[in-house]
Design a protein around this motif. Sequence first.
Motif, PDB file in Angstrom:
ATOM      1  N   PRO A 171      35.850  45.020  55.005  1.00  0.00           N
ATOM      2  CA  PRO A 171      36.014  43.775  55.743  1.00  0.00           C
ATOM      3  C   PRO A 171      34.886  42.794  55.433  1.00  0.00           C
ATOM      4  O   PRO A 171      33.738  43.206  55.276  1.00  0.00           O
ATOM      5  N   GLY A 172      35.231  41.518  55.335  1.00  0.00           N
ATOM      6  CA  GLY A 172      34.248  40.496  54.975  1.00  0.00           C
ATOM      7  C   GLY A 172      34.492  40.031  53.551  1.00  0.00           C
ATOM      8  O   GLY A 172      35.620  40.063  53.065  1.00  0.00           O
ATOM      9  N   ILE A 173      33.418  39.594  52.888  1.00  0.00           N
ATOM     10  CA  ILE A 173      33.565  39.109  51.508  1.00  0.00           C
ATOM     11  C   ILE A 173      32.985  40.132  50.539  1.00  0.00           C
ATOM     12  O   ILE A 173      31.801  40.472  50.604  1.00  0.00           O
ATOM     13  N   ASN A 174      33.837  40.629  49.660  1.00  0.00           N
ATOM     14  CA  ASN A 174      33.457  41.621  48.648  1.00  0.00           C
ATOM     15  C   ASN A 174      33.107  40.872  47.363  1.00  0.00           C
ATOM     16  O   ASN A 174      33.969  40.207  46.782  1.00  0.00           O
ATOM     17  N   GLU A 175      31.849  40.984  46.945  1.00  0.00           N
ATOM     18  CA  GLU A 175      31.431  40.264  45.739  1.00  0.00           C
ATOM     19  C   GLU A 175      31.650  41.176  44.526  1.00  0.00           C
ATOM     20  O   GLU A 175      30.935  42.165  44.351  1.00  0.00           O
ATOM     21  N   ILE A 176      32.657  40.850  43.744  1.00  0.00           N
ATOM     22  CA  ILE A 176      33.019  41.709  42.607  1.00  0.00           C
ATOM     23  C   ILE A 176      32.961  40.869  41.323  1.00  0.00           C
ATOM     24  O   ILE A 176      32.733  39.654  41.374  1.00  0.00           O
ATOM     25  N   ILE A 177      33.132  41.527  40.179  1.00  0.00           N
ATOM     26  CA  ILE A 177      33.282  40.771  38.937  1.00  0.00           C
ATOM     27  C   ILE A 177      34.787  40.641  38.690  1.00  0.00           C
ATOM     28  O   ILE A 177      35.489  41.644  38.510  1.00  0.00           O
ATOM     29  N   ALA A 178      35.266  39.402  38.743  1.00  0.00           N
ATOM     30  CA  ALA A 178      36.689  39.146  38.530  1.00  0.00           C
ATOM     31  C   ALA A 178      36.933  38.996  37.032  1.00  0.00           C
ATOM     32  O   ALA A 178      36.341  38.117  36.385  1.00  0.00           O
ATOM     33  N   VAL A 179      37.792  39.867  36.502  1.00  0.00           N
ATOM     34  CA  VAL A 179      38.184  39.724  35.095  1.00  0.00           C
ATOM     35  C   VAL A 179      39.578  39.125  35.054  1.00  0.00           C
ATOM     36  O   VAL A 179      40.497  39.611  35.731  1.00  0.00           O
ATOM     37  N   THR A 180      39.691  38.024  34.315  1.00  0.00           N
ATOM     38  CA  THR A 180      40.987  37.432  33.996  1.00  0.00           C
ATOM     39  C   THR A 180      41.057  37.426  32.476  1.00  0.00           C
ATOM     40  O   THR A 180      40.138  37.928  31.818  1.00  0.00           O
ATOM     41  N   LYS A 181      42.100  36.846  31.905  1.00  0.00           N
ATOM     42  CA  LYS A 181      42.270  36.996  30.447  1.00  0.00           C
ATOM     43  C   LYS A 181      41.023  36.570  29.666  1.00  0.00           C
ATOM     44  O   LYS A 181      40.607  35.414  29.716  1.00  0.00           O
ATOM     45  N   ASP A 182      40.403  37.542  28.982  1.00  0.00           N
ATOM     46  CA  ASP A 182      39.229  37.341  28.126  1.00  0.00           C
ATOM     47  C   ASP A 182      38.058  36.679  28.843  1.00  0.00           C
ATOM     48  O   ASP A 182      37.259  35.958  28.228  1.00  0.00           O
ATOM     49  N   ASN A 183      37.963  36.883  30.157  1.00  0.00           N
ATOM     50  CA  ASN A 183      36.919  36.208  30.943  1.00  0.00           C
ATOM     51  C   ASN A 183      36.437  37.091  32.096  1.00  0.00           C
ATOM     52  O   ASN A 183      37.194  37.910  32.608  1.00  0.00           O
ATOM     53  N   ALA A 184      35.158  36.913  32.446  1.00  0.00           N
ATOM     54  CA  ALA A 184      34.603  37.628  33.603  1.00  0.00           C
ATOM     55  C   ALA A 184      33.701  36.676  34.377  1.00  0.00           C
ATOM     56  O   ALA A 184      32.972  35.879  33.773  1.00  0.00           O
ATOM     57  N   ALA A 185      33.759  36.742  35.708  1.00  0.00           N
ATOM     58  CA  ALA A 185      32.888  35.920  36.559  1.00  0.00           C
ATOM     59  C   ALA A 185      32.759  36.594  37.923  1.00  0.00           C
ATOM     60  O   ALA A 185      33.720  37.193  38.408  1.00  0.00           O
ATOM     61  N   PRO A 186      31.569  36.493  38.546  1.00  0.00           N
ATOM     62  CA  PRO A 186      31.458  37.018  39.910  1.00  0.00           C
ATOM     63  C   PRO A 186      32.247  36.130  40.874  1.00  0.00           C
ATOM     64  O   PRO A 186      32.128  34.897  40.820  1.00  0.00           O
ATOM     65  N   ILE A 187      33.022  36.768  41.727  1.00  0.00           N
ATOM     66  CA  ILE A 187      33.867  36.043  42.688  1.00  0.00           C
ATOM     67  C   ILE A 187      33.946  36.871  43.965  1.00  0.00           C
ATOM     68  O   ILE A 187      33.888  38.099  43.916  1.00  0.00           O
ATOM     69  N   GLY A 188      34.110  36.202  45.103  1.00  0.00           N
ATOM     70  CA  GLY A 188      34.254  36.910  46.373  1.00  0.00           C
ATOM     71  C   GLY A 188      35.713  37.158  46.706  1.00  0.00           C
ATOM     72  O   GLY A 188      36.535  36.256  46.576  1.00  0.00           O
ATOM     73  N   ILE A 189      36.013  38.394  47.135  1.00  0.00           N
ATOM     74  CA  ILE A 189      37.356  38.686  47.663  1.00  0.00           C
ATOM     75  C   ILE A 189      37.224  38.812  49.179  1.00  0.00           C
ATOM     76  O   ILE A 189      36.448  39.638  49.676  1.00  0.00           O
ATOM     77  N   ILE A 190      37.966  37.962  49.866  1.00  0.00           N
ATOM     78  CA  ILE A 190      37.844  37.888  51.330  1.00  0.00           C
ATOM     79  C   ILE A 190      38.859  38.826  51.957  1.00  0.00           C
ATOM     80  O   ILE A 190      40.054  38.740  51.646  1.00  0.00           O
ATOM     81  N   LEU A 191      38.365  39.723  52.815  1.00  0.00           N
ATOM     82  CA  LEU A 191      39.262  40.638  53.521  1.00  0.00           C
ATOM     83  C   LEU A 191      39.026  40.469  55.019  1.00  0.00           C
ATOM     84  O   LEU A 191      37.951  40.791  55.518  1.00  0.00           O
ATOM     85  N   ARG A 192      40.043  39.922  55.690  1.00  0.00           N
ATOM     86  CA  ARG A 192      39.970  39.724  57.142  1.00  0.00           C
ATOM     87  C   ARG A 192      41.152  40.416  57.794  1.00  0.00           C
ATOM     88  O   ARG A 192      42.210  40.549  57.172  1.00  0.00           O
ATOM     89  N   ASP A 193      40.940  40.803  59.064  1.00  0.00           N
ATOM     90  CA  ASP A 193      41.954  41.566  59.812  1.00  0.00           C
ATOM     91  C   ASP A 193      43.359  41.036  59.651  1.00  0.00           C
ATOM     92  O   ASP A 193      43.607  39.857  59.867  1.00  0.00           O
ATOM     93  N   GLY A 194      44.278  41.923  59.291  1.00  0.00           N
ATOM     94  CA  GLY A 194      45.696  41.580  59.301  1.00  0.00           C
ATOM     95  C   GLY A 194      46.121  40.636  58.193  1.00  0.00           C
ATOM     96  O   GLY A 194      47.255  40.155  58.195  1.00  0.00           O
ATOM     97  N   GLN A 195      45.226  40.319  57.265  1.00  0.00           N
ATOM     98  CA  GLN A 195      45.603  39.399  56.180  1.00  0.00           C
ATOM     99  C   GLN A 195      45.486  40.110  54.842  1.00  0.00           C
ATOM    100  O   GLN A 195      44.710  41.047  54.696  1.00  0.00           O
ATOM    101  N   CYS A 196      46.235  39.626  53.855  1.00  0.00           N
ATOM    102  CA  CYS A 196      46.093  40.193  52.517  1.00  0.00           C
ATOM    103  C   CYS A 196      44.755  39.726  51.938  1.00  0.00           C
ATOM    104  O   CYS A 196      44.189  38.721  52.391  1.00  0.00           O
ATOM    105  N   PRO A 197      44.213  40.434  50.932  1.00  0.00           N
ATOM    106  CA  PRO A 197      42.973  39.969  50.301  1.00  0.00           C
ATOM    107  C   PRO A 197      43.178  38.592  49.669  1.00  0.00           C
ATOM    108  O   PRO A 197      44.277  38.304  49.171  1.00  0.00           O
ATOM    109  N   LYS A 198      42.130  37.779  49.720  1.00  0.00           N
ATOM    110  CA  LYS A 198      42.237  36.409  49.197  1.00  0.00           C
ATOM    111  C   LYS A 198      41.009  36.036  48.384  1.00  0.00           C
ATOM    112  O   LYS A 198      39.943  36.600  48.585  1.00  0.00           O
ATOM    113  N   MET A 199      41.191  35.048  47.522  1.00  0.00           N
ATOM    114  CA  MET A 199      40.049  34.410  46.858  1.00  0.00           C
ATOM    115  C   MET A 199      40.115  32.917  47.168  1.00  0.00           C
ATOM    116  O   MET A 199      41.217  32.369  47.306  1.00  0.00           O
TER     117      MET A 199
END
Length: 184
Positions: A6-34
Amino acid sequence: MGLLSPGINEIIAVTKDNAAPIGIILRDGQCPKMILFKGSKTEENIRKYGWVTANFVSRASLYARYAFSDVELSELTAEGDMQRLREADAWIGFRAEVTHETEQTYMVDLTPVSEFILTPNIRRVNRGFDAVIDATVHATRYVFNHSEDLKQKILYDFELIRKCGGEDEFAAKKILAEVCKISE
Ligand SMILES: Cc1cc2nc3c(=O)[nH]c(=O)nc-3n(C[C@H](O)[C@H](O)[C@H](O)COP(=O)(O)O)c2cc1C
């Protein structure tokens, strides 16, 4: 939910041929979001390809590096139609869909499709958790000297806890506010 807390998970987001640190927000009853600021490669790729992997890594230097430099393609490996960091300790594959747009940001809903734990040592990065530790250290001095400088540092940490923490970090903030007699 698995690797995410729960809260903001700071991960390395990999998208096509790219990487960047990004937060994934996890709050009660909601799907994960950026929430992605417009203009980054990550937001462009997510809108174009509709996937992102969340990579859990142990080395702090990777956060600094990928925030400001391009990933080497040799540091990535393919996983089906997605990619992840070779040195990830764990990773989650997501389908990603933009659900809301403001002048400066896109909000992205994430649907997990795979989760892999590759080593037993997984570092979860949460600035709210770190702020609790920082504030607690300051508080142990503040209760003796009531220094204004320390109070400002504690209030700064409280703001981070509010923004990035989950229920347990909020509980910690409540304890510190009480012992320090600082309003939350
Ligand atoms: C710990 C951390 C968390 C971050 N979280 C976000 C975020 O949630 N959304 C965002 O748009 N940028 C975030 N950033 C900033 C991006 O990593 C940065 O703008 C990066 O240069 C984007 O790279 P790209 O153009 O390769 O996507 C974060 C940076 C750090 C260090």
